[in-house]
Every structure is written in C-alpha cells, then in structure tokens.
Enzyme design. Structure first.
Site, mmCIF file in Angstrom:
data_model
loop_
_atom_site.group_PDB
_atom_site.id
_atom_site.type_symbol
_atom_site.label_atom_id
_atom_site.label_comp_id
_atom_site.label_asym_id
_atom_site.label_seq_id
_atom_site.Cartn_x
_atom_site.Cartn_y
_atom_site.Cartn_z
ATOM 1 N N THR A 57 -34.377 21.063 16.491
ATOM 2 C CA THR A 57 -34.004 22.448 16.175
ATOM 3 C C THR A 57 -32.546 22.723 16.515
ATOM 4 O O THR A 57 -31.894 23.521 15.851
ATOM 5 C CB THR A 57 -34.946 23.404 16.943
ATOM 6 O OG1 THR A 57 -36.268 23.198 16.442
ATOM 7 C CG2 THR A 57 -34.571 24.859 16.757
ATOM 8 N N SER A 88 -38.183 15.971 15.520
ATOM 9 C CA SER A 88 -38.792 14.918 16.340
ATOM 10 C C SER A 88 -40.263 14.683 16.008
ATOM 11 O O SER A 88 -40.824 13.680 16.430
ATOM 12 C CB SER A 88 -38.613 15.223 17.824
ATOM 13 O OG SER A 88 -39.395 16.319 18.211
ATOM 14 N N THR A 106 -37.747 19.328 20.491
ATOM 15 C CA THR A 106 -38.584 19.537 21.680
ATOM 16 C C THR A 106 -40.024 19.054 21.479
ATOM 17 O O THR A 106 -40.723 18.798 22.456
ATOM 18 C CB THR A 106 -38.634 21.033 22.057
ATOM 19 O OG1 THR A 106 -39.091 21.770 20.929
ATOM 20 C CG2 THR A 106 -37.267 21.536 22.482
ATOM 21 N N ASP A 107 -40.465 18.936 20.211
ATOM 22 C CA ASP A 107 -41.885 18.624 19.975
ATOM 23 C C ASP A 107 -42.314 17.323 20.651
ATOM 24 O O ASP A 107 -43.423 17.228 21.184
ATOM 25 C CB ASP A 107 -42.176 18.518 18.473
ATOM 26 C CG ASP A 107 -42.116 19.866 17.770
ATOM 27 O OD1 ASP A 107 -41.925 20.880 18.454
ATOM 28 O OD2 ASP A 107 -42.250 19.896 16.531
HETATM 29 N N1 LIG Z 1 -37.617 23.032 19.090
HETATM 30 C C1 LIG Z 1 -37.645 21.894 18.406
HETATM 31 O O1 LIG Z 1 -36.731 21.122 18.498
HETATM 32 C C2 LIG Z 1 -38.845 21.629 17.553
HETATM 33 C C3 LIG Z 1 -38.602 20.752 16.367
HETATM 34 N N2 LIG Z 1 -39.695 20.875 15.449
HETATM 35 C C4 LIG Z 1 -38.484 19.285 16.747
HETATM 36 O O2 LIG Z 1 -39.196 18.796 17.577
HETATM 37 O O3 LIG Z 1 -37.684 18.580 16.207
#
Ligand SMILES: NC(=O)C[C@H](N)C(=O)O
Length: 372
Positions: free
Chosen positions: A27, A69, A102-103
């Site tokens: 993100t 991710s 973050t995932d």
């Molecule tokens: N907040 C994030 O980065 C979530 C994103 N969907 C990822 O994991 O790439």
C-alpha cells in the site's frame, strides 16, 4: 594499506549514516486505478515523498518488486532475504529498510529474522493508506524507519517492524487489524520501543534466534501448507495437502493446539507419509500445550506432530520451510523439537516506558540486557 590522515579520520567520523532502502510494493507504493488500488511507486518515489533529502542520512534506492504482498510466494520471500543479506553485509551500509505490504509482512519478517546475521539492523515498514490518499501514513513510516535504521542505538537489534511510531520484534509479530494505521501486535504483548520525532527509544530486547542459512535455490519448490481447525473440521484439507505433495503442514489448532479427532487421524497419515507436521494455535498468542487427549494436542503429538511454542502459525511455516530446505526430514524434525524447548525470540522488557515510570522517575529494570 595506506595510512589515513587526521583530516580523513575527521571526514569519516562526520560521514552521514547510509541506509539502503529495498522497495517491494504494498500500500505504501499503491495508487488508485480503475480496477482497485495497485502497487506502482518505486524506491526513488518513496524517498521523495518521505522528504528524506531534508535528513542528514544518505538513502540508497533498490527495487525488488512492485507488488501487493498478497501475491508473494516463497520465491519472493527468498529473494527479499537474499537481497537484505547482501545489503546488510556491506561495510558502508548502517541499516536496511524494507518497504512491504502489510498483509504478509509477518511472513517476510519471519524469514528475515531467521536468516539475518550481523549487527546491521533491518526495519520493515509500509502503509495502511495508499500513496495517493491525502492522509497517507507511508511517508511518515518510511522517514521514521530510515532514521531508526540509521541510529547507533538500533545497531545489533536485528529485524524489527516499524508502524505508526511503534517498534515490534520481527519474530512473533502479527497483523491484528485490517485497516488500522497501527495494524501490528506482538504475541508477547510487548513493544521493543517507540520512535518519536525520528528518534528511537528502546524498552525491550528480543532474545536472539538461532541463525538458519539463507534459502537455497530449491527453497521455492517447497510446499508448506497451513490448515485451520474448527468445529466440524474433518481431515479433508490435511489429506489434500498431503496428496498435493506437501513437505510440511502447519495446523492452526483450537485453543492450546487441539486439532480434534478427525484431524488427528489425518495428521497421523501425513506423518506416516513423510510430511513434517507442526501444530500451533489459531488463537492470537500462546503455545500449543499437551493437555488434552481425545483429539487434543496430546494425541497430535502422539501422532507425530511437533507442538509449536508461542509463535504465529503464519511465521512457523517459514521455520518449517527453512529447516526442510537444508536438512533431511529426520534432522528437520529434531531441529524443530529442539527449537520448541529453546524459547528463543522471547521479548524481554528492560525498562518501563516513560509514561509508566514510578513517581521517583526511575525506570525499572525488569530483565538483564542480553544482546548478542
Ligand atoms: N496495507 C497493505 O500494504 C496491504 C496490501 N494489500 C499489501 O499487503 O500489499
């Protein structure tokens, strides 16, 4: 070797810290598109958005992926681990920062924590609000991460996650909220420290982990599945993983690692078929403990599974994969068992956070400093 002059010594002493940024997407680099947000910003753009030119730190830009991710596989995690090892082993690099979605940040934190060597710190960060949102949290997180990685106070502290001014140990961390700007918590419940005005303050250390070798070229061919237990779960998914050729299976048991009778039968079949099986918990924290028979963790252990200590099942997958990558099944199982009794990676508080100080202002020493 030629002798260096006093002037050169002074210049060296004043040289700004150098931080290597490894961007992978997430993100923090995402922007809206007609088909939903997509990762697109690269390391140079992240550095510009964080206004890092204003800081007295030299930041090198490295791009490894521009991907959310949730699309990563073992080959991506192995590539990140190898690149972090290469950057952190350079004498002229004081710290490494990885930007990441973050995932699955906890999986990357796990492979880095298990393979990282040396004193150069590694900070993983990202964002919960895309780069094109007016209140994006990415630039602040990246600035904090770079300044933390550059700080002499961070040297020797291994692999950490930085989000919204909080520092977590990489081993034992979990994403516990989908959209909150501080989406991470550690299974120990403790923070390693906080970053305020770009300065890290530390309150705790995590025990060192045993170092495992970097992933080999065949790492990405390994299959380690994760299967959750639930009321009514039968052995179908464990059997399917075995039939698909799984090398390892992590079972997220109920409570203290209780899979239930049907799953225990499937675990036994998988173990007999030569699969490394570990049972942890689907609860947020805590260990799998041999308390219950009749389909509980006692039976899972009798069936040949290893019971996991207080480690997220998502991270345990990486431990199994790295053990299987370099050892025979029997050795991997023995190493997994000895890992369980070692209790490594535990976060130990050393000081109360300032707002928790007693009235005299003294900070309480709760555990001896144990940085190795
Ligand atoms: N907040 C994030 O980065 C979530 C994103 N969907 C990822 O994991 O790439």
């Amino acid at each position: 070797m030629t002798a260096i002059t006093q002037k050169e010594v002074l210049l060296l002493a004043e040289a700004p810290a150098r931080v290597a940024l490894l961007a992978t997407g997430g993100t923090i680099s995402s922007r809206a598109s007609a088909s939903g947000a997509r990762a697109q910003d690269r390391a140079e753009e992240l550095i510009a958005a964080a206004e890092l030119h204003r800081e007295s730190v030299e930041v090198e830009a490295h791009d490894l992926a521009v991907e959310n991710s949730f699309n990563f596989g073992f080959s991506d995690l192995a590539a990140i681990a190898r690149e972090v090892a290469r950057l952190s082993s350079r004498d002229d690099v004081d710290g490494v920062v990885v930007t990441h979605g973050t995932d699955t940040m906890e999986e990357t934190a796990a492979i880095l924590a298990l393979t990282h060597q040396g004193e150069t710190p590694v900070i993983i960060t990202g964002a919960q609000r895309s780069a094109d949102q007016s209140d994006t949290d990415g630039p602040r997180n990246l600035r904090d991460a770079v300044l933390t990685a550059a700080s002499p106070a961070t040297r020797g502290r291994g692999v950490m996650l930085l989000f919204a001014g909080t520092l977590h140990a990489g081993w034992g961390v979990r994403k516990h909220h989908t959209l909150a700007v501080q989406p991470f918590a550690h299974v120990s419940g403790g923070l390693l420290g906080r970053v305020q005005q770009g300065r890290p303050q530390y309150y705790a250390v995590s025990d060192p982990l045993p170092q495992l070798p970097l992933p080999s070229v065949s790492f990405e061919k390994l299959r380690v599945d994760l299967v959750m237990a639930y009321p009514g779960a039968d052995g179908l998914l464990i059997n399917a993983a075995r039939e698909a050729g799984a090398d390892g299976i992590v079972v997220a048991g109920q409570g203290a690692g209780n899979p239930g009778r049907s799953m225990v039968r499937a675990i036994e079949d998988a173990v007999q078929a030569g699969v490394l099986v570990a049972v942890g918990t689907r609860a947020f924290a805590g260990e799998a403990a041999p308390i219950y028979g009749g389909g509980g963790a006692v039976d899972a252990r009798t069936a040949g599974a290893s019971l996991l200590t207080d480690v997220p099942v998502t991270q345990a997958r990486l431990l199994l994969a790295l053990l299987l990558d370099h050892s025979s099944l029997a050795e991997a199982r023995a190493q997994l068992e000895s890992w369980q009794t070692s209790g490594r990676g535990v976060v130990r508080r050393q000081k109360k956070e300032p707002h928790m100080q007693d009235k005299s202002g003294a900070q309480w020493e709760l555990a001896p400093l144990n940085l190795q």
